[in-house]
Design a protein around this motif. Structure first.
Motif, PDB file in Angstrom:
ATOM      1  N   VAL A 156       0.836  -1.208   0.000  1.00 37.65           N
ATOM      2  CA  VAL A 156       0.000   0.000   0.000  1.00 37.65           C
ATOM      3  C   VAL A 156       0.866   1.251   0.000  1.00 37.65           C
ATOM      4  CG1 VAL A 156      -1.594   1.385   1.360  1.00 37.65           C
ATOM      5  CG2 VAL A 156      -1.968  -1.053   1.139  1.00 37.65           C
ATOM      6  N   ILE A 157       0.565   2.167  -0.903  1.00 39.73           N
ATOM      7  CA  ILE A 157       1.142   3.502  -0.837  1.00 39.73           C
ATOM      8  C   ILE A 157      -0.011   4.433  -0.494  1.00 39.73           C
ATOM      9  CG2 ILE A 157       2.276   5.349  -2.086  1.00 39.73           C
ATOM     10  CD1 ILE A 157       3.383   3.335  -4.003  1.00 39.73           C
TER      11      ILE A 157
ATOM     12  N   GLU B 104       5.698  12.921  -6.938  1.00 43.93           N
ATOM     13  CA  GLU B 104       6.729  12.115  -6.294  1.00 43.93           C
ATOM     14  C   GLU B 104       6.196  10.797  -5.770  1.00 43.93           C
ATOM     15  OE1 GLU B 104       8.656  14.375  -3.273  1.00 43.93           O
ATOM     16  OE2 GLU B 104       9.870  15.452  -4.742  1.00 43.93           O
ATOM     17  N   VAL B 105       5.017  10.847  -5.206  1.00 40.77           N
ATOM     18  CA  VAL B 105       4.523   9.626  -4.575  1.00 40.77           C
ATOM     19  C   VAL B 105       3.605   8.839  -5.504  1.00 40.77           C
ATOM     20  CG1 VAL B 105       3.318   8.676  -2.610  1.00 40.77           C
ATOM     21  CG2 VAL B 105       4.743  10.670  -2.317  1.00 40.77           C
TER      22      VAL B 105
ATOM     23  N   ARG C  45       4.893   8.492  -9.557  1.00 42.77           N
ATOM     24  CA  ARG C  45       6.082   7.660  -9.568  1.00 42.77           C
ATOM     25  C   ARG C  45       5.738   6.240  -9.153  1.00 42.77           C
ATOM     26  NH1 ARG C  45      10.743  10.651  -6.642  1.00 42.77           N
ATOM     27  NH2 ARG C  45      11.253  11.798  -8.521  1.00 42.77           N
ATOM     28  N   GLY C  46       4.933   6.141  -8.112  1.00 41.04           N
ATOM     29  CA  GLY C  46       4.517   4.822  -7.661  1.00 41.04           C
ATOM     30  C   GLY C  46       3.713   4.107  -8.729  1.00 41.04           C
ATOM     31  N   ALA C  47       2.966   4.900  -9.509  1.00 44.38           N
ATOM     32  CA  ALA C  47       2.094   4.309 -10.510  1.00 44.38           C
ATOM     33  C   ALA C  47       2.865   3.706 -11.673  1.00 44.38           C
ATOM     34  CB  ALA C  47       1.117   5.356 -11.026  1.00 44.38           C
ATOM     35  N   LEU C  48       4.082   4.183 -11.883  1.00 45.62           N
ATOM     36  CA  LEU C  48       4.836   3.757 -13.065  1.00 45.62           C
ATOM     37  C   LEU C  48       5.929   2.746 -12.771  1.00 45.62           C
ATOM     38  CD1 LEU C  48       5.190   7.088 -14.988  1.00 45.62           C
ATOM     39  CD2 LEU C  48       3.915   5.088 -15.645  1.00 45.62           C
ATOM     40  N   ASN C  49       6.313   2.636 -11.512  1.00 44.58           N
ATOM     41  CA  ASN C  49       7.446   1.776 -11.196  1.00 44.58           C
ATOM     42  C   ASN C  49       6.990   0.551 -10.419  1.00 44.58           C
ATOM     43  OD1 ASN C  49      10.063   3.243 -11.971  1.00 44.58           O
ATOM     44  ND2 ASN C  49       8.782   4.823 -11.067  1.00 44.58           N
ATOM     45  N   GLN C  50       7.907  -0.408 -10.374  1.00 46.93           N
ATOM     46  CA  GLN C  50       7.634  -1.536  -9.492  1.00 46.93           C
ATOM     47  C   GLN C  50       7.959  -1.101  -8.074  1.00 46.93           C
ATOM     48  OE1 GLN C  50       8.785  -5.376 -10.756  1.00 46.93           O
ATOM     49  NE2 GLN C  50       9.378  -4.716 -12.781  1.00 46.93           N
ATOM     50  N   VAL C  51       7.513  -1.873  -7.121  1.00 44.16           N
ATOM     51  CA  VAL C  51       7.829  -1.522  -5.740  1.00 44.16           C
ATOM     52  C   VAL C  51       8.849  -2.492  -5.187  1.00 44.16           C
ATOM     53  CG1 VAL C  51       5.962  -0.232  -4.741  1.00 44.16           C
ATOM     54  CG2 VAL C  51       5.668  -2.652  -5.223  1.00 44.16           C
TER      55      VAL C  51
ATOM     56  N   GLU D 288       6.825  28.010  -0.545  1.00 45.69           N
ATOM     57  CA  GLU D 288       6.579  26.598  -0.297  1.00 45.69           C
ATOM     58  C   GLU D 288       5.304  26.520   0.524  1.00 45.69           C
ATOM     59  OE1 GLU D 288       8.600  22.877   1.991  1.00 45.69           O
ATOM     60  OE2 GLU D 288       9.561  24.823   2.034  1.00 45.69           O
TER      61      GLU D 288
ATOM     62  N   ARG E  79      -0.022   1.890 -13.744  1.00 41.09           N
ATOM     63  CA  ARG E  79       0.052   0.444 -13.945  1.00 41.09           C
ATOM     64  C   ARG E  79      -0.354  -0.275 -12.668  1.00 41.09           C
ATOM     65  NH1 ARG E  79       3.656   0.556 -18.364  1.00 41.09           N
ATOM     66  NH2 ARG E  79       3.262  -1.632 -18.734  1.00 41.09           N
ATOM     67  N   HIS E  80      -0.682   0.493 -11.657  1.00 42.58           N
ATOM     68  CA  HIS E  80      -1.151  -0.072 -10.394  1.00 42.58           C
ATOM     69  C   HIS E  80      -2.551   0.458 -10.104  1.00 42.58           C
ATOM     70  CE1 HIS E  80       2.798  -1.621  -9.140  1.00 42.58           C
ATOM     71  NE2 HIS E  80       3.316  -0.520  -9.634  1.00 42.58           N
TER      72      HIS E  80
END
Lengths: 566, 244
Positions: free
Chosen positions: A90-91, A106-107, A110-116, A157, A176-177
């Motif tokens: 889970v992210i 960033e979260v 990126r999480g959607a495109l890479n493996q964990v 910021e 992809r997730h």
């Protein structure tokens, strides 16, 4: 979580432990399994045609799921249980995290495109191709504080979620997730620019669990904590929660502190009702469908949006429900009467009239009908949609009106209602007027485009900038004083006062096409350029006033930024 | 109790490495040195860092876990000139770290470590190993920017290739065995990684350092290098990108 409270302790960890919402659970499960099946070959939602074969038979498959429901019904619990059941990592991104564009990129993206990084106990990597996926959970996704996103030059910021929604849409299109968005209010999530989001998501709506279900949960906790409670107590807590399981558990916990037995006396200190806001649809239902005037009036105070918004909703939806002509007329009449009071409030700043507004739009509209009506689809107020769409345009119009009002000494409201429309008509074919307005009032490109069509304005701006450049190269000094004063003088023919000295100038000007009123309106594209600029330069110099000097200074400030338009 | 005195460069190296992955981190101190192990919020990159007490001028520490915002720490460090000695102190029973250098003092409230989880470091078996100068890889990354957002790494018996190719062009670094410090490869392998992550990671390595990379086929990459003059050791793990 700092300390494990009861909500955490008894949070179900698998789908099987979750009470109720069977249909939703089944749908989520099916969605997850589809994901698992198609994942190795899935290329992202935006290359759907390539994936067509994949989701054949999976009608309405979308890469992201929106979970909508009131607080405390178990949306987050359900999301985590789903991940646990599927064996997924889970992210999570919560409301407590800053969720601006960068952070989401960033979260989530990126999480959607890479493996964990996920490993078996023996240390071997569990790859995506073997079905190891991540469930990306965006909690409270409707609370993104999303300002329009396009004015993105704010360097501070900040904790705003600027541009967050766009980035979420992007992530969903590429992912992809599986992604889950958790919201209380679906409309708030979709809001402006929601179309794209709507397209790539599917929604499940959580219903509030019944009192009996909550009682079951409370009973389980009481057994687990070894505390006794009379059935009356459980009943009161469950009834008071009105579907909010988390609320019920928290209430129970506060009663349990330092007690091993809870009796009905302990509960008497409780209010009978937890404050709970009604959704706008429920409010509309009471007002538009039912016949109880008293309830209709009261419902306003329970609505989760303010009175103005309720009014918009009612006005939008009366015609959808009141199909009878007389009813419709009476209903709309009530709205208009309420509007009259709104006006009085605004003008006299006498807020006590609000009660009439409230009662007219609720009770008044309610009794405008003769009998109950059946449910029919209700819609978000078109007016508000339009307003948000035209926000930019209205802002430009406003700044234009402000400049006009300052220059001709009228109020802003008067400038908006009287001067801007007339100015527009006058400017339609009068290049000189527009040129002078730009020069005089320091309009920018967008504002001047409000006065006449964009092609013409562009042409005028080209002239204007050339003229400004020439002015600089002519070395400012005395000549510029002349120009600014001369330009100032120009205004007189516009406002209709002609002095004797000016008649000569007007003659000169009348040679410019389109300025004398007799020749046809021109569409300047090519060589009508020449006369316009030098002629202004040639004007005789009237006595230079202090006002003229300050004006010149303002112009200079403007001029630097103007060059950036070309 | 904690009392550390060290050169600003040592701290900067540590902060740079951690900041490539997370902003808030748990530092584990023991009498022999510091250990940091953390994973980024998207669970793609993991870093494991150990820094021996030899890296510091003075090092006294009990066993303790400290949660620190690396962003804030980095801002403080940026004020110090090269070669400045920085002092870090945490007194017993307090919840703040005191950073002093020159005439300045900065107190920072520590972060609750309960929310800063420490991942398990897996014992990966990777078939290929290469060792290369950090600046070679840096160059390759610089030339690969603006092509696509991922980079592919291949190794066979004779060469190591870093490649990025897209619709608008391609870039490539090819190093033959002779140019490498070390190359071991049982069978040819290829893996793809997110370029932004990979480049951040490589940028945190000093140019003059040697980098050792362990690779597998469509497998995470393990990157090892030393910091603080051989006194510290860093291991990165980066998950591969999903092939498209």
């Amino acid at each position: 979580m700092t300390k494990t409270n009861l909500t955490e302790k008894y949070r179900p960890h698998t789908f099987g432990d979750i009470v109720g919402n069977t249909k939703i659970k089944a749908e989520l499960k099916a969605w997850a399994q589809t994901w698992k099946r198609i994942a190795p070959a899935w290329k992202g939602f935006n290359s759907l045609d390539k994936n067509n074969e994949l989701i054949r038979g999976e009608r309405g498959f979308r890469p992201a799921m929106v979970m909508e429901g009131p607080p405390g019904v178990g949306k987050t619990t359900c999301a985590h249980a789903l991940a646990a059941d599927m064996g997924w990592d889970v992210i999570e991104l919560n409301a407590s995290d800053a969720r601006n564009r960068t952070r989401i990129r960033e979260v989530v993206t990126r999480g959607a495109l890479n493996q964990v990084l996920s490993f078996d106990d023996d240390g071997s990597f569990k790859s995506y191709q073997d079905g190891t996926m991540t469930l990306i959970i965006l909690d409270e996704a409707d609370n993104l504080y999303d300002r329009s996103g396009d004015d993105g030059d704010d360097k501070t910021e900040d904790f705003s979620d600027r541009g967050g929604k766009d980035e979420i849409i992007k992530a969903i299109q590429l992912t992809r997730h599986p992604i889950l968005l958790i919201v209380n209010n679906w409309y708030k999530l979709m809001g402006p620019r929601g179309g794209a989001l709507h397209q790539c998501t599917r929604t499940v709506r959580f219903r509030e669990p019944t009192k009996e279900m909550i009682k079951k949960v409370l009973g389980r906790i009481l057994t687990g904590e070894d505390v006794n409670a009379t059935p009356v107590v459980i009943d009161i807590i469950a009834a008071r929660a009105k579907g909010d399981v988390r609320g019920a558990i928290n209430d129970l916990e506060s009663l349990m502190i330092g007690r091993s037995e809870i009796t009905s006396e302990n509960v008497t200190t409780f209010d009978r009702h937890r404050d709970k806001k009604k959704k706008i649809f429920d409010v509309l239902k009471i007002i538009l469908l039912e016949m109880d005037m008293g309830r209709a009036i009261k419902s306003l105070w329970e609505a989760d949006v303010d009175m103005g918004m309720v009014q918009e909703w009612i006005a939008e939806n009366i015609p959808r429900i009141y199909t009878n002509r007389d009813e419709l007329a009476r209903g709309m009449d009530m709205i208009s009467k309420a509007d009259v009071f709104e006006g009085r409030i605004r003008r006299r700043q006498y807020y006590r009239y609000r009660r009439y507004v409230g009662q007219l739009i609720t009770g008044g509209v309610c009794v405008a009908k003769k009998h109950r009506h059946g449910w029919s689809k209700m819609q978000f107020p078109e007016h508000i949609k339009n307003m948000s769409r035209s926000k930019r345009k209205r802002r430009v119009q406003r700044t234009l009106a402000r400049k006009i009002s300052q220059n001709i000494h009228v109020s802003l409201g008067y400038a908006i209602t009287v001067f801007v429309p007339f100015w527009r008509i006058m400017a339609k074919s009068d290049n000189r007027l527009v040129f002078n307005t730009i020069y005089e009032m320091g309009l920018d490109m967008n504002e001047s485009a409000e006065l006449m069509d964009r092609d013409n304005v562009k042409w005028i701006w080209k002239q204007y900038l050339e003229y400004q450049k020439k002015r600089i190269s002519d070395s400012i000094g005395a000549s510029s004083k002349k120009i600014s004063a001369a330009a100032f003088d120009d205004r007189k023919p516009i406002s209709g006062h002609k002095s004797i000295e000016e008649t000569a100038q007007v003659e000169v000007l009348s040679r410019i096409p389109g300025t004398d009123g007799t020749s046809k309106p021109i569409v300047p594209k090519t060589d009508a350029v020449e006369p316009l600029i030098p002629k202004i330069d040639d004007y005789p110099e009237p006595e230079s006033s202090d006002e003229g000097k300050t004006r010149k200074k303002e112009k200079k400030d403007n001029q630097i930024s103007l060059d950036s338009f070309f | 109790m904690l009392h550390i005195v060290g050169k600003v460069e040592t701290f900067r190296e540590l902060v740079d490495v951690v900041l490539t992955v997370v902003e808030e981190v748990k530092l584990v101190f023991n009498p022999e040195g510091i250990r940091i192990r953390t994973v980024d919020p998207a669970h793609i990159a993991m870093v494991d860092l150990t820094l021996g007490k030899e890296a510091f001028e003075k090092y006294e520490a009990d066993e303790m876990e400290v949660g620190l915002s690396m962003n804030k720490f980095s801002k403080v460090l940026s004020l110090a000139e090269a070669g400045t000695e920085i002092t870090l102190k945490i007194a017993n029973e307090t919840n703040e770290v005191v950073i002093t250098f020159g005439n300045l003092e900065r107190k920072m409230i520590l972060i609750d470590t309960a929310n800063l989880t420490e991942p398990k470091m897996p014992d990966l078996k990777l078939p290929a190993t290469i060792t290369v100068q950090a600046h070679e890889v840096r160059q390759a990354i610089k030339i690969s920017m603006d092509i696509t957002d991922y980079i592919s790494i291949s190794v066979d018996e004779n060469r190591f290739i870093l490649e990025n190719s897209g619709d608008t062009g391609s870039a490539k670094l090819e190093l033959l065995k002779e140019k490498l410090e070390e190359l071991e490869c049982e069978s040819p392998i290829t893996s793809m990684f997110a370029l932004d992550y990979f480049s951040k990671m490589i940028k945190s390595i000093k140019k003059s350092e040697l980098v050792r990379m362990h690779l597998g086929n469509a497998y995470p990459i393990k990157v090892e290098f030393t910091i603080a003059g051989q006194n510290g050791m860093v291991t990165y793990l980066l998950a591969p990108r999903i092939e498209s």
